[in-house]
Design a protein around this motif. Structure first.
Motif, PDB file in Angstrom:
ATOM      1  N   GLY A 184      35.279 -40.255 -22.133  1.00 53.44           N
ATOM      2  CA  GLY A 184      36.028 -40.904 -21.864  1.00 53.44           C
ATOM      3  C   GLY A 184      36.248 -42.182 -21.269  1.00 53.44           C
ATOM      4  N   LEU A 185      34.889 -42.919 -21.649  1.00 55.00           N
ATOM      5  CA  LEU A 185      34.305 -43.537 -20.826  1.00 55.00           C
ATOM      6  C   LEU A 185      34.383 -45.229 -22.286  1.00 55.00           C
ATOM      7  CD1 LEU A 185      30.176 -42.877 -19.475  1.00 55.00           C
ATOM      8  CD2 LEU A 185      32.773 -43.432 -18.447  1.00 55.00           C
ATOM      9  N   LEU A 186      33.978 -44.513 -23.142  1.00 53.17           N
ATOM     10  CA  LEU A 186      34.874 -45.961 -24.431  1.00 53.17           C
ATOM     11  C   LEU A 186      35.583 -44.775 -25.391  1.00 53.17           C
ATOM     12  CD1 LEU A 186      31.449 -46.396 -26.273  1.00 53.17           C
ATOM     13  CD2 LEU A 186      32.810 -47.764 -24.242  1.00 53.17           C
ATOM     14  N   PRO A 187      36.691 -46.087 -25.413  1.00 48.39           N
ATOM     15  CA  PRO A 187      37.652 -45.339 -26.335  1.00 48.39           C
ATOM     16  C   PRO A 187      37.653 -45.279 -27.820  1.00 48.39           C
ATOM     17  CG  PRO A 187      38.100 -47.465 -25.661  1.00 48.39           C
ATOM     18  CD  PRO A 187      36.728 -47.206 -25.391  1.00 48.39           C
ATOM     19  N   PRO A 188      38.204 -44.377 -28.329  1.00 49.45           N
ATOM     20  CA  PRO A 188      38.127 -43.762 -29.945  1.00 49.45           C
ATOM     21  C   PRO A 188      38.937 -45.676 -30.749  1.00 49.45           C
ATOM     22  CG  PRO A 188      38.591 -42.217 -29.626  1.00 49.45           C
ATOM     23  CD  PRO A 188      38.426 -43.494 -27.954  1.00 49.45           C
ATOM     24  N   SER A 189      38.540 -45.727 -31.765  1.00 50.71           N
ATOM     25  CA  SER A 189      38.872 -47.169 -32.337  1.00 50.71           C
ATOM     26  C   SER A 189      39.990 -46.176 -33.159  1.00 50.71           C
ATOM     27  CB  SER A 189      38.138 -48.073 -33.244  1.00 50.71           C
ATOM     28  OG  SER A 189      36.802 -48.556 -32.372  1.00 50.71           O
ATOM     29  N   ARG A 190      39.509 -45.245 -33.952  1.00 55.65           N
ATOM     30  CA  ARG A 190      40.453 -44.126 -34.797  1.00 55.65           C
ATOM     31  C   ARG A 190      40.679 -43.383 -34.343  1.00 55.65           C
ATOM     32  NH1 ARG A 190      38.752 -48.626 -37.973  1.00 55.65           N
ATOM     33  NH2 ARG A 190      37.219 -46.654 -39.329  1.00 55.65           N
ATOM     34  N   GLY A 191      40.816 -42.297 -34.520  1.00 55.67           N
ATOM     35  CA  GLY A 191      40.787 -41.047 -34.348  1.00 55.67           C
ATOM     36  C   GLY A 191      41.199 -40.077 -33.455  1.00 55.67           C
ATOM     37  N   GLU A 192      40.875 -39.259 -32.575  1.00 52.88           N
ATOM     38  CA  GLU A 192      41.592 -38.454 -31.131  1.00 52.88           C
ATOM     39  C   GLU A 192      40.250 -37.630 -30.534  1.00 52.88           C
ATOM     40  OE1 GLU A 192      44.912 -36.435 -30.559  1.00 52.88           O
ATOM     41  OE2 GLU A 192      44.572 -35.480 -32.390  1.00 52.88           O
ATOM     42  N   ILE A 193      40.326 -37.321 -29.085  1.00 52.20           N
ATOM     43  CA  ILE A 193      39.365 -36.090 -28.847  1.00 52.20           C
ATOM     44  C   ILE A 193      40.002 -35.622 -27.860  1.00 52.20           C
ATOM     45  CG2 ILE A 193      37.293 -36.183 -27.927  1.00 52.20           C
ATOM     46  CD1 ILE A 193      35.996 -38.826 -28.889  1.00 52.20           C
ATOM     47  N   LEU A 194      39.501 -34.105 -28.256  1.00 51.42           N
ATOM     48  CA  LEU A 194      40.739 -33.570 -27.314  1.00 51.42           C
ATOM     49  C   LEU A 194      39.822 -32.493 -26.529  1.00 51.42           C
ATOM     50  CD1 LEU A 194      43.855 -32.440 -29.384  1.00 51.42           C
ATOM     51  CD2 LEU A 194      43.681 -34.077 -28.096  1.00 51.42           C
ATOM     52  N   ILE A 195      40.836 -32.542 -24.781  1.00 53.27           N
ATOM     53  CA  ILE A 195      39.509 -31.519 -24.212  1.00 53.27           C
ATOM     54  C   ILE A 195      40.504 -30.307 -23.869  1.00 53.27           C
ATOM     55  CG2 ILE A 195      38.328 -30.516 -22.328  1.00 53.27           C
ATOM     56  CD1 ILE A 195      36.782 -32.826 -22.428  1.00 53.27           C
ATOM     57  N   SER A 196      40.468 -28.558 -23.892  1.00 56.61           N
ATOM     58  CA  SER A 196      41.510 -27.835 -23.842  1.00 56.61           C
ATOM     59  C   SER A 196      42.701 -28.500 -23.814  1.00 56.61           C
ATOM     60  CB  SER A 196      40.945 -27.897 -22.464  1.00 56.61           C
ATOM     61  OG  SER A 196      40.194 -27.226 -22.033  1.00 56.61           O
ATOM     62  N   ASN A 197      42.882 -29.180 -24.793  1.00 59.59           N
ATOM     63  CA  ASN A 197      44.133 -29.285 -25.936  1.00 59.59           C
ATOM     64  C   ASN A 197      44.277 -30.616 -25.446  1.00 59.59           C
ATOM     65  OD1 ASN A 197      44.048 -27.950 -28.236  1.00 59.59           O
ATOM     66  ND2 ASN A 197      44.822 -26.326 -26.512  1.00 59.59           N
ATOM     67  N   THR A 198      43.867 -32.141 -24.084  1.00 61.53           N
ATOM     68  CA  THR A 198      44.276 -32.355 -23.422  1.00 61.53           C
ATOM     69  C   THR A 198      43.308 -33.921 -24.057  1.00 61.53           C
ATOM     70  OG1 THR A 198      44.953 -30.953 -22.026  1.00 61.53           O
ATOM     71  CG2 THR A 198      44.981 -33.619 -21.615  1.00 61.53           C
ATOM     72  N   PRO A 199      44.327 -35.408 -24.220  1.00 63.32           N
ATOM     73  CA  PRO A 199      43.504 -35.928 -24.469  1.00 63.32           C
ATOM     74  C   PRO A 199      42.674 -36.461 -23.672  1.00 63.32           C
ATOM     75  CG  PRO A 199      45.805 -36.539 -25.220  1.00 63.32           C
ATOM     76  CD  PRO A 199      45.304 -35.216 -24.690  1.00 63.32           C
ATOM     77  N   VAL A 200      41.176 -36.912 -24.000  1.00 65.02           N
ATOM     78  CA  VAL A 200      40.230 -37.028 -23.083  1.00 65.02           C
ATOM     79  C   VAL A 200      40.460 -38.452 -22.006  1.00 65.02           C
ATOM     80  CG1 VAL A 200      38.190 -38.529 -24.725  1.00 65.02           C
ATOM     81  CG2 VAL A 200      37.719 -37.189 -22.931  1.00 65.02           C
ATOM     82  N   LYS A 201      39.659 -38.241 -21.115  1.00 61.14           N
ATOM     83  CA  LYS A 201      39.935 -39.630 -20.056  1.00 61.14           C
ATOM     84  C   LYS A 201      39.171 -39.842 -18.915  1.00 61.14           C
ATOM     85  CE  LYS A 201      43.097 -37.703 -16.890  1.00 61.14           C
ATOM     86  NZ  LYS A 201      45.307 -38.283 -15.988  1.00 61.14           N
ATOM     87  N   ALA A 202      38.367 -40.769 -18.957  1.00 58.93           N
ATOM     88  CA  ALA A 202      37.034 -41.000 -17.616  1.00 58.93           C
ATOM     89  C   ALA A 202      37.546 -39.875 -16.540  1.00 58.93           C
ATOM     90  CB  ALA A 202      36.691 -42.726 -17.648  1.00 58.93           C
ATOM     91  N   GLY A 203      36.654 -39.771 -15.789  1.00 54.80           N
ATOM     92  CA  GLY A 203      36.815 -39.256 -14.649  1.00 54.80           C
ATOM     93  C   GLY A 203      37.762 -37.608 -14.759  1.00 54.80           C
ATOM     94  N   SER A 204      38.171 -37.797 -15.689  1.00 60.86           N
ATOM     95  CA  SER A 204      38.682 -36.034 -16.238  1.00 60.86           C
ATOM     96  C   SER A 204      37.642 -34.822 -15.026  1.00 60.86           C
ATOM     97  CB  SER A 204      38.647 -35.720 -17.151  1.00 60.86           C
ATOM     98  OG  SER A 204      39.217 -34.233 -17.438  1.00 60.86           O
ATOM     99  N   ASP A 205      38.372 -33.948 -14.376  1.00 61.07           N
ATOM    100  CA  ASP A 205      37.888 -32.948 -13.459  1.00 61.07           C
ATOM    101  C   ASP A 205      37.650 -31.907 -14.215  1.00 61.07           C
ATOM    102  OD1 ASP A 205      38.482 -33.730 -11.637  1.00 61.07           O
ATOM    103  OD2 ASP A 205      40.086 -32.856 -10.821  1.00 61.07           O
ATOM    104  N   LYS A 206      38.372 -31.856 -16.252  1.00 59.72           N
ATOM    105  CA  LYS A 206      36.897 -30.834 -16.407  1.00 59.72           C
ATOM    106  C   LYS A 206      35.815 -30.846 -16.991  1.00 59.72           C
ATOM    107  CE  LYS A 206      41.960 -30.156 -18.363  1.00 59.72           C
ATOM    108  NZ  LYS A 206      41.444 -29.120 -18.350  1.00 59.72           N
ATOM    109  N   LEU A 207      35.136 -32.645 -16.872  1.00 51.58           N
ATOM    110  CA  LEU A 207      34.035 -33.005 -17.294  1.00 51.58           C
ATOM    111  C   LEU A 207      32.804 -32.935 -15.707  1.00 51.58           C
ATOM    112  CD1 LEU A 207      35.336 -36.427 -19.424  1.00 51.58           C
ATOM    113  CD2 LEU A 207      33.980 -34.353 -21.024  1.00 51.58           C
ATOM    114  N   GLY A 208      31.968 -32.457 -16.135  1.00 52.31           N
ATOM    115  CA  GLY A 208      30.233 -33.105 -15.371  1.00 52.31           C
ATOM    116  C   GLY A 208      29.589 -34.289 -16.657  1.00 52.31           C
ATOM    117  N   TYR A 209      28.902 -35.504 -15.687  1.00 50.53           N
ATOM    118  CA  TYR A 209      27.991 -35.822 -16.805  1.00 50.53           C
ATOM    119  C   TYR A 209      26.162 -36.082 -15.739  1.00 50.53           C
ATOM    120  CZ  TYR A 209      26.903 -39.115 -20.675  1.00 50.53           C
ATOM    121  OH  TYR A 209      26.887 -40.202 -21.096  1.00 50.53           O
TER     122      TYR A 209
END
Length: 252
Positions: free
Chosen positions: A56-81
């Motif tokens: 979620g650090l860069l936005p897609p110019s087209r298309g979508e990215i889902l994590i557990s059926n939810t659009p990805v966003k920076a700082g999400s609790d679902k993600l570790g980096y």
């Protein structure tokens, strides 16, 4: 298997005042819960861009990215980096470095702290909890960095060449350690790496990207199961996988 990550026809374009560069074009793949996936490709193909899009650090110019059926966003609790360098704060003890994500998310409860301390204990770092980063070896620091990433219990772990700063011998050992921690904690992982051998040694599937603009060129399913990375390197078909993947990357 349940899908955790879905990348659907994603493109990303970098814009400058003079021109635009298509880094990723119509990229699609899924990652299932419990999988360890590696993403490889030619130098400059946009592997890190793909990881930044997933994070979620860069936005897609087209298309979508889902994590557990939810659009990805920076700082999400679902993600570790986990980055290439451990990025431990030198003025904080090991345990206080581990607690950083909990402090940022305002989740520094007694239960969360105990979970972090239990991870340090389980993976042989309890005696260093009051130490400072400079007192630890590079391999130990990388284990601490992983535990710090896992303490907030992410569903998806993103790994950006996490062993590249280590010497070869240490890299092999730490790769084994990191793989063990990730699989024992049942975390889904996506690794970006330029090291073909590394990808073979840890992955359930390997996604090969084309040269820029990145598309999925091929997806390979490996048949090693949960054998340790070092043991995989000792198998008779390891070199065959290496040769196949090398040709995929270089014959574009």
């Amino acid at each position: 298997m349940n899908k955790l990550l879905e990348i659907k026809s994603v493109s990303h374009v970098y814009h400058t005042k003079e021109n635009e560069t298509i880094a990723v074009d119509d990229l699609s793949f899924d990652v299932f819960k419990g999988e360890f996936i590696s993403v490889i490709g030619p130098s400059g193909c946009g592997k890190t861009t793909v990881l930044s899009l997933i994070a979620g650090l860069l936005p897609p110019s087209r298309g979508e990215i889902l994590i557990s059926n939810t659009p990805v966003k920076a700082g999400s609790d679902k993600l570790g980096y986990m980055l290439q360098k451990d990025q431990l704060f030198p003025w904080r003890t090991i345990e206080k470095n581990v607690f950083i994500p909990l402090e940022i998310k305002k989740k520094l409860t007694d239960d969360a702290k105990n979970y972090g301390l239990n991870l340090l204990d389980k993976y042989g770092l309890t005696s260093f909890r009051k130490s400072y980063p400079y007192e630890l070896s590079g391999g130990m620091r990388q284990r601490v960095a992983l535990i710090r990433t896992l303490v907030a219990k992410p569903e998806l772990l993103l790994l950006d060449e996490p062993f590249s700063a280590l010497d070869y011998q240490t890299r092999l050992s730490v790769c084994d350690d990191v793989y063990k921690i990730i699989t024992e904690q049942n975390v889904t992982a996506v690794l970006v790496t330029h090291d073909i051998s590394e990808a073979i040694s840890v992955s359930d599937r390997i996604i090969v990207l084309s040269k820029r603009p990145s598309k999925v060129k091929h997806i390979f399913e490996l048949d090693y199961g949960k054998t340790t990375p070092l043991k995989r390197r000792e198998t008779s078909n390891f070199s065959k996988w290496f040769e196949l993947l090398y040709k995929e990357i270089t014959n574009d």
